[in-house]
Scaffold this motif. Structure first.
Motif, PDB file in Angstrom:
ATOM      1  N   SER A  38      39.676  26.572  45.968  1.00  0.00           N
ATOM      2  CA  SER A  38      38.150  26.041  45.677  1.00  0.00           C
ATOM      3  C   SER A  38      37.661  26.503  44.171  1.00  0.00           C
ATOM      4  CB  SER A  38      37.164  26.601  46.481  1.00  0.00           C
ATOM      5  OG  SER A  38      37.142  28.081  46.445  1.00  0.00           O
ATOM      6  N   GLU A  39      36.508  25.895  43.817  1.00  0.00           N
ATOM      7  CA  GLU A  39      36.259  26.386  42.495  1.00  0.00           C
ATOM      8  C   GLU A  39      35.796  27.760  42.557  1.00  0.00           C
ATOM      9  OE1 GLU A  39      36.020  24.358  39.326  1.00  0.00           O
ATOM     10  OE2 GLU A  39      37.143  22.994  40.565  1.00  0.00           O
ATOM     11  N   GLU A  40      35.304  28.223  43.445  1.00  0.00           N
ATOM     12  CA  GLU A  40      34.937  29.600  43.620  1.00  0.00           C
ATOM     13  C   GLU A  40      36.225  30.378  43.201  1.00  0.00           C
ATOM     14  OE1 GLU A  40      33.973  27.326  46.228  1.00  0.00           O
ATOM     15  OE2 GLU A  40      31.852  27.172  45.285  1.00  0.00           O
ATOM     16  N   ARG A  41      37.157  30.000  44.094  1.00  0.00           N
ATOM     17  CA  ARG A  41      38.420  30.897  44.092  1.00  0.00           C
ATOM     18  C   ARG A  41      39.121  30.790  42.634  1.00  0.00           C
ATOM     19  NH1 ARG A  41      41.476  34.972  45.263  1.00  0.00           N
ATOM     20  NH2 ARG A  41      43.591  34.550  45.808  1.00  0.00           N
ATOM     21  N   ILE A  42      38.944  29.738  41.858  1.00  0.00           N
ATOM     22  CA  ILE A  42      39.505  29.432  40.618  1.00  0.00           C
ATOM     23  C   ILE A  42      38.563  30.423  39.719  1.00  0.00           C
ATOM     24  CG2 ILE A  42      39.722  27.863  38.668  1.00  0.00           C
ATOM     25  CD1 ILE A  42      40.318  25.877  41.011  1.00  0.00           C
ATOM     26  N   THR A  43      37.305  30.259  39.743  1.00  0.00           N
ATOM     27  CA  THR A  43      36.459  31.030  38.882  1.00  0.00           C
ATOM     28  C   THR A  43      36.892  32.596  39.153  1.00  0.00           C
ATOM     29  OG1 THR A  43      34.661  29.447  39.006  1.00  0.00           O
ATOM     30  CG2 THR A  43      34.134  31.529  38.224  1.00  0.00           C
ATOM     31  N   GLU A  44      36.940  32.817  40.073  1.00  0.00           N
ATOM     32  CA  GLU A  44      37.426  34.405  40.593  1.00  0.00           C
ATOM     33  C   GLU A  44      38.543  34.975  40.001  1.00  0.00           C
ATOM     34  OE1 GLU A  44      38.690  36.968  44.621  1.00  0.00           O
ATOM     35  OE2 GLU A  44      37.537  35.337  44.686  1.00  0.00           O
ATOM     36  N   MET A  45      39.609  33.893  40.136  1.00  0.00           N
ATOM     37  CA  MET A  45      41.049  34.232  39.400  1.00  0.00           C
ATOM     38  C   MET A  45      41.060  34.298  38.146  1.00  0.00           C
ATOM     39  SD  MET A  45      42.663  35.188  41.937  1.00  0.00           S
ATOM     40  CE  MET A  45      44.226  35.466  41.407  1.00  0.00           C
ATOM     41  N   ARG A  46      40.038  33.255  37.463  1.00  0.00           N
ATOM     42  CA  ARG A  46      39.866  33.462  35.859  1.00  0.00           C
ATOM     43  C   ARG A  46      39.368  34.605  35.649  1.00  0.00           C
ATOM     44  NH1 ARG A  46      35.764  33.195  32.596  1.00  0.00           N
ATOM     45  NH2 ARG A  46      35.992  31.997  30.678  1.00  0.00           N
ATOM     46  N   GLY A  47      38.260  34.955  36.331  1.00  0.00           N
ATOM     47  CA  GLY A  47      37.646  36.257  35.909  1.00  0.00           C
ATOM     48  C   GLY A  47      38.704  37.627  35.960  1.00  0.00           C
ATOM     49  N   LYS A  48      39.236  37.590  37.063  1.00  0.00           N
ATOM     50  CA  LYS A  48      40.466  38.724  37.209  1.00  0.00           C
ATOM     51  C   LYS A  48      41.238  38.527  36.151  1.00  0.00           C
ATOM     52  CE  LYS A  48      39.999  39.418  42.324  1.00  0.00           C
ATOM     53  NZ  LYS A  48      40.594  39.406  43.561  1.00  0.00           N
ATOM     54  N   ALA A  49      41.908  37.587  35.640  1.00  0.00           N
ATOM     55  CA  ALA A  49      42.870  37.431  34.727  1.00  0.00           C
ATOM     56  C   ALA A  49      42.414  37.859  33.487  1.00  0.00           C
ATOM     57  CB  ALA A  49      43.414  35.915  34.666  1.00  0.00           C
ATOM     58  N   ILE A  50      41.034  37.520  32.945  1.00  0.00           N
ATOM     59  CA  ILE A  50      40.641  37.831  31.661  1.00  0.00           C
ATOM     60  C   ILE A  50      40.378  39.287  31.941  1.00  0.00           C
ATOM     61  CG2 ILE A  50      38.322  37.654  30.223  1.00  0.00           C
ATOM     62  CD1 ILE A  50      38.381  34.748  31.126  1.00  0.00           C
ATOM     63  N   GLN A  51      39.785  39.889  32.790  1.00  0.00           N
ATOM     64  CA  GLN A  51      39.564  41.238  32.914  1.00  0.00           C
ATOM     65  C   GLN A  51      41.086  42.119  32.754  1.00  0.00           C
ATOM     66  OE1 GLN A  51      37.763  42.782  36.553  1.00  0.00           O
ATOM     67  NE2 GLN A  51      38.308  44.737  36.147  1.00  0.00           N
ATOM     68  N   LYS A  52      41.987  41.581  33.609  1.00  0.00           N
ATOM     69  CA  LYS A  52      43.387  42.172  33.426  1.00  0.00           C
ATOM     70  C   LYS A  52      43.854  42.326  31.936  1.00  0.00           C
ATOM     71  CE  LYS A  52      46.906  44.004  35.870  1.00  0.00           C
ATOM     72  NZ  LYS A  52      46.756  45.099  36.885  1.00  0.00           N
ATOM     73  N   VAL A  53      44.040  41.124  31.213  1.00  0.00           N
ATOM     74  CA  VAL A  53      44.461  40.971  30.013  1.00  0.00           C
ATOM     75  C   VAL A  53      43.657  41.790  29.109  1.00  0.00           C
ATOM     76  CG1 VAL A  53      44.835  39.345  28.281  1.00  0.00           C
ATOM     77  CG2 VAL A  53      45.597  38.867  30.432  1.00  0.00           C
ATOM     78  N   SER A  54      42.236  41.808  29.230  1.00  0.00           N
ATOM     79  CA  SER A  54      41.379  42.471  28.464  1.00  0.00           C
ATOM     80  C   SER A  54      41.735  44.025  28.311  1.00  0.00           C
ATOM     81  CB  SER A  54      39.915  42.183  28.838  1.00  0.00           C
ATOM     82  OG  SER A  54      39.616  40.790  28.392  1.00  0.00           O
ATOM     83  N   GLU A  55      41.910  44.439  29.424  1.00  0.00           N
ATOM     84  CA  GLU A  55      42.311  45.765  29.924  1.00  0.00           C
ATOM     85  C   GLU A  55      43.601  46.312  29.087  1.00  0.00           C
ATOM     86  OE1 GLU A  55      41.903  46.453  34.047  1.00  0.00           O
ATOM     87  OE2 GLU A  55      39.776  46.397  34.006  1.00  0.00           O
ATOM     88  N   LYS A  56      44.551  45.389  29.411  1.00  0.00           N
ATOM     89  CA  LYS A  56      46.067  45.615  28.925  1.00  0.00           C
ATOM     90  C   LYS A  56      45.865  45.678  27.423  1.00  0.00           C
ATOM     91  CE  LYS A  56      48.501  45.800  32.651  1.00  0.00           C
ATOM     92  NZ  LYS A  56      49.754  46.720  32.833  1.00  0.00           N
TER      93      LYS A  56
END
Length: 157
Positions: A38-56
């Motif tokens: 769903s669009e919500e799931r995609i948005t959630e995964m986008r946020g998690k990916a950005i957060q993970k890369v940002s932290e690393k």
């Protein structure tokens, strides 16, 4: 840039995206049970990916913004590759539904996907270049190291 280099680069990029798109059509998980995320799931995964890369990479706000633009462009390209179909897997299955492989339909699908890559590819490349160029030499080295190990940001280690 020489013409043959451009053509080779575009051809390789197109083939990579096409293979990735076809692989995604046949992947397991949520695609099997609900026709995709769903669009919500995609948005959630986008946020998690950005957060993970940002932290690393310990990104600053400007770098995070450029990463967000890259993520948006990649999602737009994903949607363009998927097209208007609700079930890309069914499109692929339709190619082998009869006694013979539907070469005409396969060629049409290939042309549609290629056009999508040609239309959106330059924006994805520009967003990737803007993001990568904004990184410090240390951050760029981290990205290269991750790519050399052939491991994603989600893996441990």
């Amino acid at each position: 840039m020489k013409t043959w280099i451009k053509r080779t680069f575009i051809g390789a990029l197109s083939a990579t995206v096409l293979v990735g798109g076809l692989t995604a059509c046949g992947s397991r998980g949520e695609h099997r049970h609900g026709g995709g995320w769903s669009e919500e799931r995609i948005t959630e995964m986008r946020g998690k990916a950005i957060q993970k890369v940002s932290e690393k990479l310990e990104l600053n706000e400007a770098q995070k913004q450029k990463l967000g633009v890259l993520a948006d462009e990649m999602l737009a390209q994903r949607k363009a590759l998927r097209g208007d179909t609700a079930n890309p897997r069914a499109e692929m299955q339709a190619l082998i539904a009869g006694e013979k492989f539907d070469r005409t339909r396969a060629q049409t699908l290939l042309e549609q996907k290629t056009q999508a890559v040609q239309a959106g590819g330059p924006r994805v490349i520009a967003a990737m270049a803007d993001f990568y160029d904004s990184l410090t030499p240390t951050q760029q080295a981290q990205v290269r190291e991750k790519m050399e190990k052939r491991r994603g940001w989600w893996k441990r280690g």
